[in-house]
Every structure is written in structure tokens, then in C-alpha cells.
Design an enzyme around this catalytic site. Sequence first.
Site, PDB file in Angstrom:
ATOM      1  N   GLY A  72     101.159  21.375 140.507  1.00  0.00           N
ATOM      2  CA  GLY A  72      99.763  20.964 140.253  1.00  0.00           C
ATOM      3  C   GLY A  72      99.826  19.614 141.391  1.00  0.00           C
ATOM      4  N   GLY A  92     102.250  17.132 140.821  1.00  0.00           N
ATOM      5  CA  GLY A  92     103.873  17.095 140.606  1.00  0.00           C
ATOM      6  C   GLY A  92     104.199  18.568 140.546  1.00  0.00           C
ATOM      7  N   THR A  93     105.023  19.357 139.790  1.00  0.00           N
ATOM      8  CA  THR A  93     105.402  19.817 139.750  1.00  0.00           C
ATOM      9  C   THR A  93     106.811  19.467 137.721  1.00  0.00           C
ATOM     10  OG1 THR A  93     106.641  20.125 141.434  1.00  0.00           O
ATOM     11  CG2 THR A  93     107.397  21.465 139.809  1.00  0.00           C
ATOM     12  N   ASP A 104      88.326  16.234 134.148  1.00  0.00           N
ATOM     13  CA  ASP A 104      89.125  17.042 134.670  1.00  0.00           C
ATOM     14  C   ASP A 104      89.101  18.404 133.173  1.00  0.00           C
ATOM     15  OD1 ASP A 104      89.756  19.047 136.560  1.00  0.00           O
ATOM     16  OD2 ASP A 104      91.976  18.007 136.879  1.00  0.00           O
TER      17      ASP A 104
END
Length: 737
Positions: free
Chosen positions: A425, A428-429, A541
Site C-alpha cells: 500500500g 508500506g508492505t 479512508d
Amino acid sequence: MGRQIKTHIRLMIINILILSPSVYAVASQALLGCDDRCGDLQIPYPFGTREGCYLNKNFLITCNTTHFDPPRPFLRTGNIQVTNISISGELQILHFGAKDCYPKNNSLDARRTSATLNLSTFTVSSTKNKFTVIGCDTYAFLSGQIEGQSYRTACVALCDNITTVRDGACSGNGCCQLDIPSGLKGLRYRVRSFDNHTDVFSFNPCGYAFVTEEDKFHFSAAYIRNFPQRQVPVVLDWGISNTTCSTANNKSNCICGPNSMMVNVLPDGSEYRCGCLDGFEGNPYLPRGCQDIDECRDERLNDCKFECVNTKGNYTCNCPEGFKGDGRRGGEGCTRSSKSFVQVIIGVSVGFTVLVIGSTWLYLGYRKWKLIKLKEKFFEENGGLMLQRHLSQWKSSTDTVTIFTQEELDKATNKYDESAVIGKGGYGTVYKGILPDGSVVAIKKSKLVDQSQTSQFINEVIVLSQINHRNVVKLLGCCLETQVPLLVYEFVTNGTLFDHIHDTTKHVPLSWKARLRIALETAGVISYLHSSASTPIIHRDIKTTNILLDDNYNAKVSDFGASKLVPLDQTQLSTMVQGTLGYLDPEYLLTSELTEKSDVYSFGIVLLELITGKKAVSFEGPEAERNLAMYVLCAMKEDRLGEVVEKGMAREGEFEQIKDVGKVARKCLRISGEERPSMKEVVMELEGLRVMAEHEWVDEENLVADGASNIFVVSGSTNVVDDSMKVQVLPLIHDGR
């Protein structure tokens, strides 16, 4: 030579112990036994908050603890709020401006306010302030007194079109500014319109006039439509009346304390200030006066090359044994005295031996120190101090959060092998990891972050620490001793809601009953964040990729990196716009004012995705279908909802329920946030639809509500209750909306 080396070592230790100039006494101090603060304001004498603590009534600061938390300071007994007091003679305040507004019919019933600042003992700073007028059909008068004489001036702001107005420009086009003359007291300013804003009303219904601190005002063309500040910062100059000299013990220095001097403020000598002599600091108005500065504690305050010796108001420099001179870097320095060759050889030998031993000791100590500091460095860079500060502020507890070591998480992910990646995303991962006890976790590894991304990471920890809900992905712990910050979550096994809706090649299509339950659970989480969390939270979000599903297809809301904690006394926040295209609240996008209704809008898009099986934004199909909200709302308006519902999803008899859920989504997607329902109301409507679909009536003794939020209905009142509580539900009457 041995003494010279010892002197060097002593100076090194002194320099290491010096932290900063902040160790010196702070200049702003109150009288002994008097309060020196009101809220965030430090109050130095001659100002004070009660009798006996101030010089005279002109220097009274009223600390209002009754109506404000934290307390707010006001000048004397009025309503002028004080924001800063400087011993150098400046007083910063907040003051109201003047306004001139006209109604739409352009009648003479204008709403006008004038403003006055009548503080006879204080003058308006001529170097720090500007008289400012904003408008396109506006003029304003400024009047006052200078040394007992009347003073008057005016400023005009005009424009025909807002497009000609430029940000930062105050030369008459939309904004006008004038200098403040020296010694101005007793301000009054009024603002008027040449033509009642008749020709400019559509974009400029009001004119404004105020005196404000120049450095803190930056004109924006948006102020033509509306100037949002009710109060503006103003800087006043203050001094001590020379009448105090008649009662002072020291007639030549009036009330100035020891080690200080008196400086006249006005040419006629009617006012003066006190200032510390060179080499001294502190509050010169206190009986103890100014204190000596120890210049030797900070090498920036002295120019000694070797040894510094503090003296009262000054310092001297000494040379090491065997050297002579003034010891100053910019002066003679220190030169070696004549010595025998044998003394030099002995000194060099001893010095070399000490240097070798000392260097070895320092090197070994440095290696150990470096290992410790490296972990501390990563801890600070990853926001550890910020996290500690915020958790303390929000009264959170880290008792249930595990602090993992770097080695534990390296082993859990096989050193972050690509095969362990389960998602990527913006921040980060995410890796799948297996801890030593066999439990499976999701490890979020942030990118190499700058300061803003560190704030996002810490924000997610803070937000999650406030949340306790079964439909929120649980934070298990974190690791801050690595180069990039790591968060450890419970592992949710069944992917995202987005995958289950839009990728039917890998997932079995969800039934309408399952979709409604997932929607209800998600709505319950958002309602909990808005209403039941210890501090209200706006997720910011909400989207199908941030709703995970477990083995039983229960919803788990995730990714709180962009969320905002809302202070209890605020209903909206001004923030930089963040979110995902297609889910963004248009009102938030336009105004940057974040409210709980922004989450409501995003949830409305999620409902449309569940109904239609289409993405929020898609550029693959016809142009009319690219924006899901516009496409579905148009279809509902034309009574064509059946055309956009996902084929084969609903069983017979469920279409009416889908239509009702569509109506709920339509309410959530209203342009005005005030017209949208709260998430509590959304939960109640969805729960009512679900209950009505399953039962025509419900036995009030046996029904136990399930789902993300439970509904309790008695005599027409509806409340959201805790998940763990068994509640009685009376029949809900569908209102047809």
C-alpha cells in the site's frame, strides 16, 4: 605537559556536560510566591494575576479558569486575551476587527460592527502591526491619539472582479494596508461600503478592517468571500510610568533591580523600561534584579582557547601551565614559555602514553555506545518519542501491546522474503509471519519514511490504541528498533471485501444476505469510532480494500494510517485532503473541513459496491458508468435500480430490501454533510432492514441481536449498545424511505 593534557581532558568533560543555553535562568519570572503562568502564558513581573503580584492595575492579568480549560489570560478585567508577554516591552493580544455586511436584497439594513482598542497605558507597535482593510467596495477609518493629539487616516480596497485579486498583495486591489504611526493609542476603526456592495455582492458581501501583526497576516484572495478570523493578533508596546520613580528607593534607577539599567521609551521621558546590563540576564524588574551569566558554561559565549574563568558580568581566559598570553582565540592566544629540553621530552612521553591508553579506552567505550545509540536513533526516527508523548496525552496503555525485537520478526518472515508478502500500500508492505508460539500474524513494514510518513505510522498506533471492537483488526504489537517501523496485527485470512466483490475468478460471489451483514458490521465499526470510542475517531479512508474478511466472512476494518482523533470540543477539523479517489467526500474535498459525515459518504460508496458489484471508479466501461455514485444515483432517480444490481446476487424477494439499502446509500451520498445521516442512524436503518427481512415480528423475550452493532428499541427510541450485551428488540416499522 602532563598538566596541559589534564586541562584538555577537563575541558572535554565540561563541554560534554553542557546541554544547551537553556540551563541559564529564564528571563520571564514572577514575584516570589506569585503565579507565573496562566494556561500556556508565562507571566513575568511587573505583570501579575492577583493583588501584590503586579506593579499596578495596568499590569493585571485576569486568569479565567471558570470558562476555559486550559485557562485563558485576559488583560486587566476586560475581554482582551493575552498570548505573549515579553520583558523587552511587547505584549501580544487577540483583538476583534470591524465588519460591514449587506443582505441579499441590498437594503440599508447592513450588519456593521466597529472596533476599539482603548488602552491608555499601552501603544500599538508601529514596527510590528499594519492597519488592514479587505473588500471590493470598502473603505475604513482609523483614529486614535498620539501624545494627546487626535490622529485619523483611512484606507480603501476596491476590485471589480475577484480574478484580479492576488494572494499576498495588499496594495488596494481587494486589500489595503497602512503603516501604524509611532505612539498611537486609543484605537478606533470603522468600515463602510461605497455602494452597499451592490456590484460585487455575488463574491464580496462584506468588508473588513482591523489592526494586526504584520508577520502573522498573509492575505488570501479567498478572504474576499469570507474572512474567517473573529480575532486577529496585535502587538502592543508597554513601559513603566515615570511616576513610579517618586516612590522608588533608588531614584536614579527607579524600580529597576540590581545589575540593570533604565531606558527611556518615549522622548519626553514619561515612560521607561528596565534592561539587564551586559553579562547579566533575568527579569530586571524583580527585587533581585538580573543574574550573572556564566559564559564559561557555553563555548559560544566565550572565546577562550583553553581555560575559561567566570567573573561577575564577564569572564577571563587562562593559559595552561608552561604557556603565556591572553588565552583568547581572537587575541594573542597562548604561546609556550621557555623550558628545558628534558622537560619537553618527559612531557611528550607521558602525554603520548596517556593518549594511547585514553584512546584505547575511548574506542572500546565508543563501540559499545554506538550500538546503544543506533537503537535509540532508530527508536527516535521511527517516532518512538512521539508515540510515548501521544499515548500519555490520550491516557492510553501499552500493557496489551507487545514490543517485538528485530530478531523475532526477521525469523517470523524469513527475513522478509518475497513469498511472505500479502499486500502492498501507500505506507508500506504487509508480510505474513509465524511467531515462535505458532500464531500467524500480519506484519506491516513501512517504507523508508520522511517526517510526514513517520507521523502517519505513529498516528495508526495511536488510533488503534483507542479502539476496542471485534470488527476492527487488532494491533498486537510493534517494533521500533529497526531502520523502518513495524506494526504487528492479527492475521485476517480471507482477503479484502474488494477481492470478494470484484475478483470472482478466485472467490465465490457473496450472497446478498452476507453482503448486508458485512455492511452492517462495517457500519457498526464506524459508528463505534464516531460515538463510542474514548476519543471520537474519523477513519478518513473507508473503502472495500480496507475491509478484511475472516474465515466466517466477518468484517474487519483496517488501515488507520490516515485516521484522525477528534478533540471532544470539536465537530470538524481542517486538514490536508487525504483519501481514495471515488470514495472522497466532495464537501471535504472542496472545504478541507473533515467531519464524521466524510466517513458516512465513503460508506455510502461501499454500499453501492455491495449492491452493484462495480468499482467506485472505473475507466474500463462506458463514460456514464465511470463514477459509480453518479451512475447508480441516476439509475435510482429514473427507477432503474434493477438494471445496475449485480446479476444473480439476490434471491427472490430480496430486491425490495436491496432497494431500501440503496435508499440508505443515497442518504449517505448527499452533497451537504449536514443532510447525511449519522452512522448511528445508518446502523439502525440497516439493522431494521435485516430484522424485517428475517422476521415479521420478534418475540421481545428471546431475540438476541447480532452483527456489528445491536439495536435497542423502546417507545420509539433507538440506541446503539455494546456488542457483548443481549438486548430486547421490538418490531421495527419500515418508514418507506
